[in-house]
Design a protein around this motif. Sequence first.
Motif, PDB file in Angstrom:
ATOM      1  N   GLU A  44     -78.367  59.232   4.170  1.00 20.81           N
ATOM      2  CA  GLU A  44     -78.278  59.382   5.620  1.00 20.81           C
ATOM      3  C   GLU A  44     -79.550  60.023   6.168  1.00 20.81           C
ATOM      4  N   VAL A  45     -80.054  61.033   5.479  1.00 23.12           N
ATOM      5  CA  VAL A  45     -81.300  61.688   5.899  1.00 23.12           C
ATOM      6  C   VAL A  45     -82.474  60.728   5.719  1.00 23.12           C
ATOM      7  N   LYS A  46     -82.526  60.048   4.583  1.00 24.77           N
ATOM      8  CA  LYS A  46     -83.616  59.104   4.291  1.00 24.77           C
ATOM      9  C   LYS A  46     -83.722  58.021   5.356  1.00 24.77           C
ATOM     10  N   GLN A  47     -82.596  57.461   5.767  1.00 19.67           N
ATOM     11  CA  GLN A  47     -82.621  56.363   6.732  1.00 19.67           C
ATOM     12  C   GLN A  47     -82.606  56.839   8.176  1.00 19.67           C
ATOM     13  N   ASP A  48     -82.444  58.139   8.385  1.00 20.67           N
ATOM     14  CA  ASP A  48     -82.456  58.741   9.716  1.00 20.67           C
ATOM     15  C   ASP A  48     -81.463  58.069  10.671  1.00 20.67           C
ATOM     16  N   SER A  49     -80.296  57.728  10.137  1.00 23.53           N
ATOM     17  CA  SER A  49     -79.220  57.198  10.966  1.00 23.53           C
ATOM     18  C   SER A  49     -77.892  57.475  10.266  1.00 23.53           C
ATOM     19  N   PRO A  50     -76.836  57.649  11.049  1.00 21.02           N
ATOM     20  CA  PRO A  50     -75.546  58.018  10.462  1.00 21.02           C
ATOM     21  C   PRO A  50     -74.925  56.904   9.633  1.00 21.02           C
ATOM     22  N   ILE A  51     -74.111  57.304   8.678  1.00 21.35           N
ATOM     23  CA  ILE A  51     -73.327  56.389   7.861  1.00 21.35           C
ATOM     24  C   ILE A  51     -71.859  56.644   8.185  1.00 21.35           C
ATOM     25  N   GLU A  52     -71.198  55.645   8.753  1.00 21.19           N
ATOM     26  CA  GLU A  52     -69.762  55.769   9.010  1.00 21.19           C
ATOM     27  C   GLU A  52     -69.020  55.744   7.676  1.00 21.19           C
ATOM     28  N   ILE A  53     -68.008  56.573   7.565  1.00 17.82           N
ATOM     29  CA  ILE A  53     -67.221  56.617   6.337  1.00 17.82           C
ATOM     30  C   ILE A  53     -65.742  56.532   6.687  1.00 17.82           C
ATOM     31  N   TYR A  54     -65.075  55.546   6.087  1.00 17.80           N
ATOM     32  CA  TYR A  54     -63.637  55.367   6.219  1.00 17.80           C
ATOM     33  C   TYR A  54     -63.022  55.671   4.859  1.00 17.80           C
ATOM     34  N   PHE A  55     -61.968  56.483   4.831  1.00 18.66           N
ATOM     35  CA  PHE A  55     -61.335  56.790   3.546  1.00 18.66           C
ATOM     36  C   PHE A  55     -59.820  56.860   3.669  1.00 18.66           C
ATOM     37  N   MET A  56     -59.175  56.479   2.555  1.00 20.83           N
ATOM     38  CA  MET A  56     -57.712  56.452   2.519  1.00 20.83           C
ATOM     39  C   MET A  56     -57.236  56.638   1.090  1.00 20.83           C
ATOM     40  N   GLY A  57     -55.938  56.797   0.923  1.00 17.87           N
ATOM     41  CA  GLY A  57     -55.326  56.760  -0.399  1.00 17.87           C
ATOM     42  C   GLY A  57     -55.150  55.293  -0.770  1.00 17.87           C
ATOM     43  N   THR A  58     -54.034  54.949  -1.375  1.00 20.44           N
ATOM     44  CA  THR A  58     -53.764  53.538  -1.647  1.00 20.44           C
ATOM     45  C   THR A  58     -52.954  52.908  -0.524  1.00 20.44           C
ATOM     46  N   SER A  59     -52.401  53.746   0.334  1.00 18.25           N
ATOM     47  CA  SER A  59     -51.680  53.290   1.526  1.00 18.25           C
ATOM     48  C   SER A  59     -51.613  54.461   2.499  1.00 18.25           C
ATOM     49  N   GLY A  60     -51.106  54.192   3.690  1.00 17.35           N
ATOM     50  CA  GLY A  60     -50.951  55.257   4.675  1.00 17.35           C
ATOM     51  C   GLY A  60     -52.132  55.376   5.614  1.00 17.35           C
ATOM     52  N   LYS A  61     -52.359  56.585   6.085  1.00 17.14           N
ATOM     53  CA  LYS A  61     -53.393  56.835   7.081  1.00 17.14           C
ATOM     54  C   LYS A  61     -54.794  56.554   6.536  1.00 17.14           C
ATOM     55  N   VAL A  62     -55.673  56.195   7.479  1.00 15.15           N
ATOM     56  CA  VAL A  62     -57.089  55.992   7.179  1.00 15.15           C
ATOM     57  C   VAL A  62     -57.868  56.921   8.100  1.00 15.15           C
TER      58      VAL A  62
END
Length: 160
Positions: A123-141
């Motif tokens: 993220e620092v190297k490219q000087d732009s944010p990286i969106e991150i989506y995370f979840m378990g195997t089901s449920g909320k993201v």
Amino acid sequence: MKDIKIESILTVYEDYNELPAAIVSLMDTASKARLKAYAPYSKFLVGAAILLDNGEVISGNNQENASYPSGLCAERTAIYYAGAEYPDAKIVRMALTAGSQKQPTTTPIPPCGACRQAISEYEVKQDSPIEIYFMGTSGKVVKSHSLANLLPLGFDRSFL
């Protein structure tokens, strides 16, 4: 002396089906990668998928080793491959899914500290944010608009 308040703002989707189509596709790639993880010791499988600004999608999964510190997380497997194969491409977003083979995993699982540091480097190297989506195997993201949102006061090359 003064106190400093640090806040993180995250977007929570109640279910995978609420995600935009482009994110569903990326999360599906991460889910397929998770199913191929090598985790005979922890039985905890993690999959990652990365969208690059050139349109390429890179996936990775965790790779364990009997000598535990020698393994590698899914996030770093994918991000290092992306860096090796596409050194000039920027990472637009990441999708992560993780879960135990022993029990249902419905709690969103964020990147570990080592992975946050590795993602921060890019993220620092490219000087732009990286969106991150995370979840378990089901449920909320959960969505974070950047890694800096998950790792405030990060360590980077400016300290060296």
